[in-house]
Structures are given as structure tokens and as C-alpha cells.
Scaffold this active site. Sequence first.
Site, PDB file in Angstrom:
ATOM      1  N   LEU A   1       0.867  -1.174   0.000  1.00  0.00           N
ATOM      2  CA  LEU A   1       0.000   0.000   0.000  1.00  0.00           C
ATOM      3  C   LEU A   1       0.907   1.228   0.000  1.00  0.00           C
ATOM      4  CD1 LEU A   1      -2.690  -0.828   2.751  1.00  0.00           C
ATOM      5  CD2 LEU A   1      -2.987  -0.957   0.274  1.00  0.00           C
ATOM      6  N   ASP A   2       0.473   2.284  -0.656  1.00  0.00           N
ATOM      7  CA  ASP A   2       1.233   3.533  -0.597  1.00  0.00           C
ATOM      8  C   ASP A   2       1.312   4.000   0.854  1.00  0.00           C
ATOM      9  OD1 ASP A   2       1.426   3.495  -3.323  1.00  0.00           O
ATOM     10  OD2 ASP A   2      -0.181   4.939  -3.664  1.00  0.00           O
ATOM     11  N   LYS A   3       2.363   4.718   1.167  1.00  0.00           N
ATOM     12  CA  LYS A   3       2.545   5.249   2.512  1.00  0.00           C
ATOM     13  C   LYS A   3       1.337   6.072   2.947  1.00  0.00           C
ATOM     14  CE  LYS A   3       5.688   8.212   5.200  1.00  0.00           C
ATOM     15  NZ  LYS A   3       6.925   9.029   5.151  1.00  0.00           N
TER      16      LYS A   3
END
Length: 348
Positions: A163-165
Site C-alpha cells: 500500500l502507498d505510505k
Amino acid sequence: MPAAPAIAKAPTAPAAPAAPAAPVPSAAPAQVRQLTVDEGSAGQRLDNFLIRELKGAPKTLVYRIIRSGEVRINKGRCSADSRLEVGDVVRVPPIRLAEKPAEQAAAVPAREFPVVFEDDHLIVVDKPAGVAVHGGSGVSFGVIEQLRRARPQAKFLELVHRLDKETSGLLMIAKKRSALTHLQDQLRDRETGKTYAALVAGTWAKSRKVVDVPLLKFVGSDGERWVRAVPDPKDPQADQAKRSISLVKVAEAFSGYSLLDVTIKTGRTHQIRVHLAHEGHAIVGDPKYGDFEANRQIARGALRFDRMFLHARLLRVVHPATGETLTLEAPLPPECEKLLAALRRPAL
């Protein structure tokens, strides 16, 4: 008062040769290791197994010791793509590696994350926004490093996906090699359903249910990784773009905003963010592809919302061991619920 008698100085003796420095204790000499493959590593390629075991070793070294025959499986020669089985004994030759300073290792704080599901094969956690899933690209550590630190007894913990930060929500972590490969096969074959809640600017047309636009990754002049939509087949880089499919449904409409449920059929980098921005409806708070002035106003204004509104809220996956279909959910974080409540209030 009589002056103090002068103190005679002894003549300066020639400097004695410096004593040799005491030898610095060196690490114990490297020795041949015999590693027995457990269930967590079964099915793994030999090269990947060694890269994990020989932390800090250059990949070129790993491949060299395999090619030279110094690495053996059950006393027999092997190749980098040899698959390991439970009980195999891997001979690893003596290798001296630079050890990380203890303080560097200690810099990773142990941390548990809210667990949505866990058994002997899989952990699904609810990742907070602002936390990277792993270290790298200027980030010292992420969820996986912190979780390993918190669970030193765990033999195997690997990210199934990313997942993106800036994105919150459901994140899968495999506890066995077999679970990792099974789950990643599902993702690759589009058999896993991942649905995200995304708040976007503007009114999304309910008839717009599918975004099927290829995406292309590239590195910008700033050195950052970016993704752009490539809708035109005549684009000079169209042949390098990858087909990307997002299914979109309007969950709730507001004045000037739309709350969407987005189910991804492909798992491309920044897929949802770029697809929605390409359609003219950037995600609220997106620092990379969003409306920067609008983000600043909503962060500093009365709403005080200073994150990206993208949350992995629903996951449907076939359990890697039992074959049961798991349907897992993570509620919207409080800051997202607070923003929606504010948008629902009628304007005075």
C-alpha cells in the site's frame, strides 16, 4: 618574598617508538553453515533463500558462490533457480559480511498494528496512513520491519502486496512461504477483490463504472517515481504502458465531493490515484496527483484534514490453506469519518 626557585627540566628524551596498537578483536572466523529448510522456506528459489539468509551480501556474491559450486543442496550441486523442499540441507560457504551497527538495528522500533485477521498462515492488519509498508527510498523502516522486530520468534513474515505510505487500510502479510506464493498468485490472476474508499473532488458520473486506461511508470526530473495515464494508443510510449482496470461505484454524493468505492482488477503502482485524477476527480489530500491548493485549504481550514482520503476497506481472498473465502473489512479511520460528517452537515 623570595622568588620561587626555578624548576630544572630534564633534557627531552628521544621519543620512544609508538607501541603497536592493541589488536582489535575481530569477529569469529566465518564458518561453513548447514541450513535446514523449514516449511516457511519450502518452494523458494535458492538465490532468494540465500539473499534473505545472507543479509548484506551483494547479489553478485550470492550468484558467484552458487556458480562456483560452493553452495550445495543435500551435498549435491545446484543452480540459482533450484527450488527448496522441507528438510533440504543447504551448505553455505564461509562469508564475512559487514555487520550493521547494533544501534542501527535498534533504530527500528517494535510495533504491532491492529489485527483484522490472523492464523498460522496469514496476518491482515489495518495499516495507518503515513506509515510505509517497508523501508527504502528515504524511509528507514516500515510495517514489515517493525512487525518482525515485535515478533522475533516468527520464522517468516513477508508482505503479500503493498500500500502507498499515504494509504490506510488492509494489508496482508504471509507467515509461510506457501501462503505467500498462493496469495500472490491470486493477486496476479485477478482472483482477489480489493476495494478502496476514495473521496474525490467533484461529482462523479454514476454511469462511469469502469476506468480501463493503461498506466506507465517513469522517473521524473525530480528523481521521484511517477505514473501517468496513457489513453492514446498513438502515444510514443503506449507499448510500454500496462493495461489497468478500476471498477468505480458512487457510495455517497456530497456538495462538491463524491465518496467512491473503487475495486481494482489490476494492481499497478498508484493505479487508483492516477485513474481518478485522469478522469478529472483527484483524491482529496493526494500530495502527488491531487489539487495542491485545494489540499492546502482543507488541511488548514476548519476541516483540518491533512492526509490522503484513500482507504483499503474491503478484501476478499481465498485462504491459502483451507480454501475458504475470507471477506475482511477495515472501518474508515476516525479522521475520515469526521470529514464525511462535516460534509453531510447542511451549509448554514
